[in-house]
Design a protein around this motif. Structure first.
Motif, PDB file in Angstrom:
ATOM      1  N   ALA A  85       0.836  -1.208   0.000  1.00  0.00           N
ATOM      2  CA  ALA A  85       0.000   0.000   0.000  1.00  0.00           C
ATOM      3  C   ALA A  85       0.865   1.251   0.000  1.00  0.00           C
ATOM      4  O   ALA A  85       0.593   2.219  -0.734  1.00  0.00           O
ATOM      5  CB  ALA A  85      -0.938  -0.006   1.203  1.00  0.00           C
ATOM      6  N   ALA A  86       1.931   1.269   0.832  1.00  0.00           N
ATOM      7  CA  ALA A  86       2.820   2.429   0.875  1.00  0.00           C
ATOM      8  C   ALA A  86       3.541   2.603  -0.460  1.00  0.00           C
ATOM      9  O   ALA A  86       3.721   3.723  -0.950  1.00  0.00           O
ATOM     10  CB  ALA A  86       3.834   2.271   2.007  1.00  0.00           C
ATOM     11  N   ALA A  87       3.965   1.481  -1.057  1.00  0.00           N
ATOM     12  CA  ALA A  87       4.644   1.563  -2.354  1.00  0.00           C
ATOM     13  C   ALA A  87       3.729   2.169  -3.412  1.00  0.00           C
ATOM     14  O   ALA A  87       4.139   3.050  -4.178  1.00  0.00           O
ATOM     15  CB  ALA A  87       5.100   0.168  -2.780  1.00  0.00           C
ATOM     16  N   LEU A  88       2.479   1.721  -3.448  1.00  0.00           N
ATOM     17  CA  LEU A  88       1.536   2.239  -4.441  1.00  0.00           C
ATOM     18  C   LEU A  88       1.232   3.712  -4.192  1.00  0.00           C
ATOM     19  O   LEU A  88       1.068   4.492  -5.147  1.00  0.00           O
ATOM     20  CB  LEU A  88       0.250   1.411  -4.406  1.00  0.00           C
ATOM     21  CG  LEU A  88       0.391  -0.021  -4.929  1.00  0.00           C
ATOM     22  CD1 LEU A  88      -0.856  -0.837  -4.615  1.00  0.00           C
ATOM     23  CD2 LEU A  88       0.655  -0.028  -6.433  1.00  0.00           C
ATOM     24  N   ARG A 103       3.408  -5.086  -9.952  1.00  0.00           N
ATOM     25  CA  ARG A 103       3.599  -6.194  -9.022  1.00  0.00           C
ATOM     26  C   ARG A 103       2.969  -5.914  -7.660  1.00  0.00           C
ATOM     27  O   ARG A 103       2.342  -6.791  -7.051  1.00  0.00           O
ATOM     28  CB  ARG A 103       5.095  -6.470  -8.856  1.00  0.00           C
ATOM     29  CG  ARG A 103       5.407  -7.783  -8.179  1.00  0.00           C
ATOM     30  CD  ARG A 103       4.811  -8.948  -8.952  1.00  0.00           C
ATOM     31  NE  ARG A 103       5.275 -10.223  -8.440  1.00  0.00           N
ATOM     32  CZ  ARG A 103       4.821 -11.389  -8.871  1.00  0.00           C
ATOM     33  NH1 ARG A 103       3.901 -11.427  -9.814  1.00  0.00           N
ATOM     34  NH2 ARG A 103       5.283 -12.514  -8.367  1.00  0.00           N
ATOM     35  N   ALA A 104       3.121  -4.678  -7.161  1.00  0.00           N
ATOM     36  CA  ALA A 104       2.532  -4.331  -5.866  1.00  0.00           C
ATOM     37  C   ALA A 104       1.007  -4.399  -5.932  1.00  0.00           C
ATOM     38  O   ALA A 104       0.350  -4.881  -5.000  1.00  0.00           O
ATOM     39  CB  ALA A 104       2.975  -2.932  -5.443  1.00  0.00           C
ATOM     40  N   ALA A 105       0.436  -3.931  -7.033  1.00  0.00           N
ATOM     41  CA  ALA A 105      -1.015  -3.993  -7.185  1.00  0.00           C
ATOM     42  C   ALA A 105      -1.499  -5.424  -7.299  1.00  0.00           C
ATOM     43  O   ALA A 105      -2.527  -5.802  -6.710  1.00  0.00           O
ATOM     44  CB  ALA A 105      -1.451  -3.185  -8.414  1.00  0.00           C
ATOM     45  N   PRO A 149      -7.238  -4.739 -11.873  1.00  0.00           N
ATOM     46  CA  PRO A 149      -7.236  -3.775 -12.982  1.00  0.00           C
ATOM     47  C   PRO A 149      -6.036  -2.837 -12.944  1.00  0.00           C
ATOM     48  O   PRO A 149      -5.452  -2.529 -13.986  1.00  0.00           O
ATOM     49  CB  PRO A 149      -8.554  -3.015 -12.775  1.00  0.00           C
ATOM     50  CG  PRO A 149      -9.437  -3.982 -12.055  1.00  0.00           C
ATOM     51  CD  PRO A 149      -8.510  -4.709 -11.131  1.00  0.00           C
ATOM     52  N   GLU A 150      -5.667  -2.381 -11.747  1.00  0.00           N
ATOM     53  CA  GLU A 150      -4.507  -1.499 -11.643  1.00  0.00           C
ATOM     54  C   GLU A 150      -3.237  -2.236 -12.053  1.00  0.00           C
ATOM     55  O   GLU A 150      -2.373  -1.679 -12.748  1.00  0.00           O
ATOM     56  CB  GLU A 150      -4.383  -0.974 -10.217  1.00  0.00           C
ATOM     57  CG  GLU A 150      -3.265   0.036 -10.035  1.00  0.00           C
ATOM     58  CD  GLU A 150      -3.211   0.625  -8.632  1.00  0.00           C
ATOM     59  OE1 GLU A 150      -2.238   1.345  -8.338  1.00  0.00           O
ATOM     60  OE2 GLU A 150      -4.132   0.348  -7.832  1.00  0.00           O
TER      61      GLU A 150
END
Length: 444
Positions: free
Chosen positions: A109-112, A134-136, A143-144
């Motif tokens: 979440a922080a990365a995104l 990858r984070a999503a 979808p993201e």
């Protein structure tokens, strides 16, 4: 040197009776801090950076990234990124480095959140898109993830592979969001979902169905006709699409084409009463298409005025133009109106009323359904053959309930509850009421 020294240190040398230490390849040692499955997505933050990076910050980013992927020390990676950002808050590779540290620490979440502003400004930034994808994906934000992978697919085979794997699910999810948004009346959310689908899969069935549904919700008949045409190119025998195309052609396209479609369908299924009714509607709309352009324009309006409706009645009911009119009544507010002759004729035949005190017709006021129904019922009663549905005279000022009951008996509406006396009237609705009234004139 760094890679070689790490590899040598980890490889070790067998001695005495001790078991040999497995050899570690140099590239493995260099990425020891990143799980193998994640390595294709935690690339050098300068990769695909579309701006020019100054030499010293670029060197520092390279060094900090090499340490991060070798050790997996997220804290050190964030610290290095913050030092760079303290000197240049707008240095995007430093923000990507910090996001990579968050990712390796398991905080997707922080990365995104860090990557969002970067990619809003630089959507073609490969390193940022790979990490976002990858984070999503790890967060279940399919979808993201698909959008990010697809943005990097041309330069990254792993991204292309993940995009292909997620494509169907992403389209399904966004298509469902579009449908849900329309059901809730959230047109802008539906439009945003459709924009995504059109970027990802412009010819996919879900995209075309979404475009059709959104156009219908907006009342954009031309856009709906375009969407229906594209759907028919994929499924030329779909009966529901053929019927809808015919209806739309009659309203905003080629009326002759619409009529031909319905004639063909009705000939194929002569016992289908619904089709026969639609064919009759089409024939009437085709005849309307032969009228002067200013009259046709009235039929396309979203809301008619009293003057508009009087003009339609005059043009579409032949008996109004041919019947003998009694002495004229004066309505001072129609003298400069473009439909003054048509209004005067309808008023003098007693089909529509003038305010007896002010001697005004109010031609610019919206016409109500109760007024339209009463006008047509009066036309049937006074100008047409005797109609059993009007055995009891309407009188000069009938109650709305009486008008609605008579309209239902005469087939202008299906039942009294459909009367909606206080509602306004569109051009298309007015045409249908007139068409149904004309059946009473031809019944004899």
């Amino acid at each position: 040197m760094l890679v070689a020294s790490v590899a040598m240190a980890l490889a070790g040398c067998p001695s005495g009776g001790r078991r040999p230490v497995p050899e570690v390849k140099p590239e493995e040692a260099a990425f020891a801090g990143v799980p193998a499955a994640e390595r294709p997505f935690v690339v050098l933050p300068l990769h695909g950076y579309p701006l020019v990076a100054a030499r010293d910050p670029a060197v520092r980013v390279r060094e900090a990234w090499a340490d991060l992927v070798r050790t997996g020390d997220a804290g050190a990676g964030r610290e290095a990124a913050e030092e760079l950002l303290a000197s240049d808050p707008g240095f995007h590779p430093a923000r990507v480095l910090a996001a990579q540290a968050d990712f390796l620490a398991g905080d997707d979440a922080a990365a995104l959140e860090r990557l969002g502003p970067v990619l809003e400004e630089l959507p073609a930034y490969t390193a940022a898109q790979l990490l976002r994808g990858r984070a999503a994906e790890r967060s279940g934000r399919i979808p993201e993830a698909f959008g990010a992978y697809q943005a990097a697919a041309e330069v990254s085979p792993p991204a292309a592979q993940r995009a292909a794997a997620l494509r169907g699910r992403a389209i399904e999810i966004v298509g469902n969001r579009l449908t849900d948004a329309l059901a809730r009346g959230r047109i802008e959310d539906a439009a945003a979902a459709l924009a995504r689908l059109e970027r990802w899969a412009p010819e996919d069935g879900a995209t075309l169905e979404g475009a059709r549904a959104l156009a219908a919700a907006r009342g954009d008949l031309r856009a709906e006709l375009t969407a229906v045409g594209r759907l028919l190119a994929r499924a030329p025998d779909r009966r529901d699409l053929l019927i809808r195309r015919a209806e739309l052609e009659l309203e905003v396209g080629d009326a002759s084409e619409g009529l031909q479609i319905l004639q063909r369908l009705a000939a194929e299924q002569p016992g289908d009463r619904v089709l026969q009714e639609k064919l009759e509607q089409a024939k009437f709309r085709w005849r309307v298409g032969l009228l002067p352009a200013n009259v046709q324009e009235l039929s396309r309006r979203g809301e008619l005025t009293r003057g508009d409706f009087a003009a339609l009645v005059y043009r579409l009911v032949p008996h109004v133009r041919t019947a003998r009119s009694p002495a004229g009544r004066i309505a001072g507010d129609i003298l400069e109106h473009p439909w003054r002759e048509e209004i005067a004729r309808v008023v003098n035949l007693g089909l529509m009323d003038v305010d007896p005190t002010l001697h005004s017709f109010s031609p610019e006021r919206s016409v109500r359904r109760s007024t339209a129904l009463l006008t047509l019922l009066r036309a049937v009663e006074t100008l047409g053959p005797p109609a059993a549905c009007l055995a009891s005279p309407l009188g000069r000022s009938p109650a709305q309930e009486s008008v609605c009951s008579a309209a239902a008996r005469c087939g202008l509406v299906s039942e009294p509850a459909d009367c909606l006396p206080g509602a306004t009237l569109s051009g298309a609705e007015a045409l249908e009421l007139v068409r149904r009234a004309l059946r009473l004139f031809s019944a004899s």
